[in-house]
Design a protein around this motif. Sequence first.
Motif, PDB file in Angstrom:
ATOM      1  N   LYS A   1       0.812  -1.216   0.000  1.00  0.00           N
ATOM      2  CA  LYS A   1       0.000   0.000   0.000  1.00  0.00           C
ATOM      3  C   LYS A   1       0.846   1.268   0.000  1.00  0.00           C
TER       4      LYS A   1
ATOM      5  N   PRO B   1       7.804  11.242  14.900  1.00  0.00           N
ATOM      6  CA  PRO B   1       8.529  11.807  16.049  1.00  0.00           C
ATOM      7  C   PRO B   1       9.674  10.907  16.512  1.00  0.00           C
ATOM      8  N   TYR B   2       9.777   9.705  15.925  1.00  0.00           N
ATOM      9  CA  TYR B   2      10.850   8.799  16.319  1.00  0.00           C
ATOM     10  C   TYR B   2      12.033   8.876  15.361  1.00  0.00           C
TER      11      TYR B   2
ATOM     12  N   GLY C   1      15.336   9.877  16.869  1.00  0.00           N
ATOM     13  CA  GLY C   1      15.872   8.785  17.685  1.00  0.00           C
ATOM     14  C   GLY C   1      16.518   7.712  16.820  1.00  0.00           C
ATOM     15  N   TRP C   2      15.904   7.446  15.667  1.00  0.00           N
ATOM     16  CA  TRP C   2      16.485   6.503  14.700  1.00  0.00           C
ATOM     17  C   TRP C   2      17.868   6.978  14.275  1.00  0.00           C
TER      18      TRP C   2
ATOM     19  N   LEU D   1      13.938  -3.720  13.424  1.00  0.00           N
ATOM     20  CA  LEU D   1      12.739  -3.402  14.216  1.00  0.00           C
ATOM     21  C   LEU D   1      12.640  -1.903  14.465  1.00  0.00           C
ATOM     22  N   LYS D   2      13.777  -1.280  14.702  1.00  0.00           N
ATOM     23  CA  LYS D   2      13.771   0.171  14.910  1.00  0.00           C
ATOM     24  C   LYS D   2      13.311   0.912  13.662  1.00  0.00           C
ATOM     25  N   MET D   3      13.786   0.453  12.501  1.00  0.00           N
ATOM     26  CA  MET D   3      13.353   1.092  11.257  1.00  0.00           C
ATOM     27  C   MET D   3      11.836   0.960  11.097  1.00  0.00           C
TER      28      MET D   3
ATOM     29  N   ALA E   1       9.641   0.465  13.363  1.00  0.00           N
ATOM     30  CA  ALA E   1       8.952   1.212  14.417  1.00  0.00           C
ATOM     31  C   ALA E   1       8.743   2.671  14.015  1.00  0.00           C
ATOM     32  N   THR E   2       9.671   3.226  13.233  1.00  0.00           N
ATOM     33  CA  THR E   2       9.490   4.639  12.836  1.00  0.00           C
ATOM     34  C   THR E   2       8.221   4.824  12.008  1.00  0.00           C
TER      35      THR E   2
ATOM     36  N   LEU F   1       5.381   3.223  12.307  1.00  0.00           N
ATOM     37  CA  LEU F   1       4.191   3.140  13.163  1.00  0.00           C
ATOM     38  C   LEU F   1       3.891   4.488  13.810  1.00  0.00           C
ATOM     39  N   ALA F   2       4.914   5.324  13.899  1.00  0.00           N
ATOM     40  CA  ALA F   2       4.738   6.640  14.525  1.00  0.00           C
ATOM     41  C   ALA F   2       4.568   7.743  13.488  1.00  0.00           C
TER      42      ALA F   2
ATOM     43  N   PRO G   1       0.033   6.796  10.372  1.00  0.00           N
ATOM     44  CA  PRO G   1       0.891   5.635  10.615  1.00  0.00           C
ATOM     45  C   PRO G   1       0.690   4.564   9.547  1.00  0.00           C
TER      46      PRO G   1
ATOM     47  N   THR H   1       2.336   0.341   8.263  1.00  0.00           N
ATOM     48  CA  THR H   1       3.286  -0.740   8.485  1.00  0.00           C
ATOM     49  C   THR H   1       3.410  -1.566   7.216  1.00  0.00           C
TER      50      THR H   1
ATOM     51  N   TRP I   1       4.192  -4.695   7.531  1.00  0.00           N
ATOM     52  CA  TRP I   1       4.033  -6.048   8.038  1.00  0.00           C
ATOM     53  C   TRP I   1       2.647  -6.620   7.777  1.00  0.00           C
TER      54      TRP I   1
END
Lengths: 324, 324
Positions: free
Chosen positions: B188, B203-204, B207-208, B240-242, B244-245, B247-248, B252, B254, B256
């Motif tokens: 998608k 917002p992450y 942090g990434w 997982l960190k990538m 996770a970005t 999802l925020a 949002p 994914t 997955w």
Amino acid sequence: MRVTAKAHTNIALIKYWGKRNEKLILPTNSSLSLTLDGFYTVTTTEFRDDLSKDVFILNGKEVEGEAYERVSSYLDLIRSYSKTERYAHIDSTNEVPTAAGFASSASGFAALAASATKALGLQLDDKELSILTRQGSGSACRSIYGGFVEWQMGEKEDGSDSYGVPIASENYWDVRMAGVVLTAKTKKVSSRSGMKRTVDTSPYYSGWLASVPNDLENIKEAIREKDFEKLGSIAESNCLKMHATTLAANPPFTYWLDSTVRVMHAVQQLREEGIPAYFTIDAGPNVKVLYLPESEAKVAAALKSIPDVTDVILSKPGPGITYL
Amino acid sequence: MRVTAKAHTNIALIKYWGKRNEKLILPTNSSLSLTLDGFYTVTTTEFRDDLSKDVFILNGKEVEGEAYERVSSYLDLIRSYSKTERYAHIDSTNEVPTAAGFASSASGFAALAASATKALGLQLDDKELSILTRQGSGSACRSIYGGFVEWQMGEKEDGSDSYGVPIASENYWDVRMAGVVLTAKTKKVSSRSGMKRTVDTSPYYSGWLASVPNDLENIKEAIREKDFEKLGSIAESNCLKMHATTLAANPPFTYWLDSTVRVMHAVQQLREEGIPAYFTIDAGPNVKVLYLPESEAKVAAALKSIPDVTDVILSKPGPGITYL
């Protein structure tokens, strides 16, 4: 005096995710929840002269071990507010299917705090009761009130400004929630330790904290405006952000099962078909789905048809603490 | 002159996730990949006087539309380095099952850049070729080299210090990768737009960026030490960190599917059974699994037995660019 109190559980739409004080259970961010009608705990408390220790009966069985210790040390805290040294007899019934992932500790500690304080003749207002309840289980402080409730994190070190506050919409807003129960597996990381690991190690945690105030402001606006799409999309995105923090923790972890993601996609599919529905997920695999009364039949049918969904439990908004 | 070049695809263990310059394809963070033996593109290029436009044949079929335009405008860039105004005839064969989610653009642009520059008689060293390849497809700049390759993000605005560098372990390290192909569904959100949405709204994301240099340092240490557990756990956590970005991000999203998460849990289960295996996932649902040669039979069997897994493709480390 024997006092019976009834408290309903609540599900956070803006998540409580992190403590700044473990002992007083003070959170690192404010949160917001919906109290649910279908799930509650009824607890009768009596402080008696003839007991040599606290007795805790849950669903007709005497509880021992860790759960007993948690309740008993919480009773010590309540006793410290009165002159009594008597032990308590607690008889509690949980109408919360624990497998559903509806946090029974929220309704449990709210009902316990309400019945025990009243049994001791303590005259607490709702705010004082919420503060005391918070020290048993953080999210329980929101169950003092019905409907939408904000847990204001507060700033003070003693926690005296950290409690639940009801968010009034002008009149009752019937937002429903479906609890989607998935094939049970043992949770590998408890919510308590997952929260702590995230606070301590996730490089995304500061981004989480920075973004919550805006989510909270917007969702309160959605409640005032009764804007369901706004409410739902903020709740869903806040939930995804909370779970994203765990993926970046060290070591990383997730509460999601494959079936969790399947339900997430099914809810998004419902929206693509024009049915407003939004998910939220707590520190576990099960999913809760927000919807409006007119969509109930379609939402329930769609959720029940998903493989690995063992039960779908529907609920209306519930009231705050009541005494029976 | 007709020149045929062969380039292998690569899979990032430290992810490339964000551009600081869209036109020059300059990344916001350095990344690190493993070039794979099993997946490659063979491309023959000839600049001819008798053509009135570029011709691009892929797997025996003439390509038109967006893919053609991307190749043709990339050829304009290559032509700008020589005096030629001739058009090119490109004949390309992809030995990359696109359904496997092995990025064919990496091997594709690496083979194109290598064959086209040589066909024009340009004398580029590997670094210059990597810089040029980067401008066709970012991750392709890593496919100039075999084995483990770091794409150093560089600092300069013209991109002259942003290119691939091989990470030598003292001698060949046979780390394997399994491509786990899942029941195909349409993506998608493209990787290009997903990357951009994340950079712009998550917002992450800061942090990434803050956490990547440490991951990169540690994974290079793991390669030097041939410490497979260290290599794998850094790769898995970086992936997982990538994800996770995203999802925020707002809104949002994914990459997955439920089956993606099922494979993730199966890999973690393999580790609990004592078999060292780690996953990584690119901007799509399929999963790649790192393992050592001695575990190949067990890993392949476990992955093939997972519901919704349609294929498991095994690969050794591959070489850099070769000319045929």
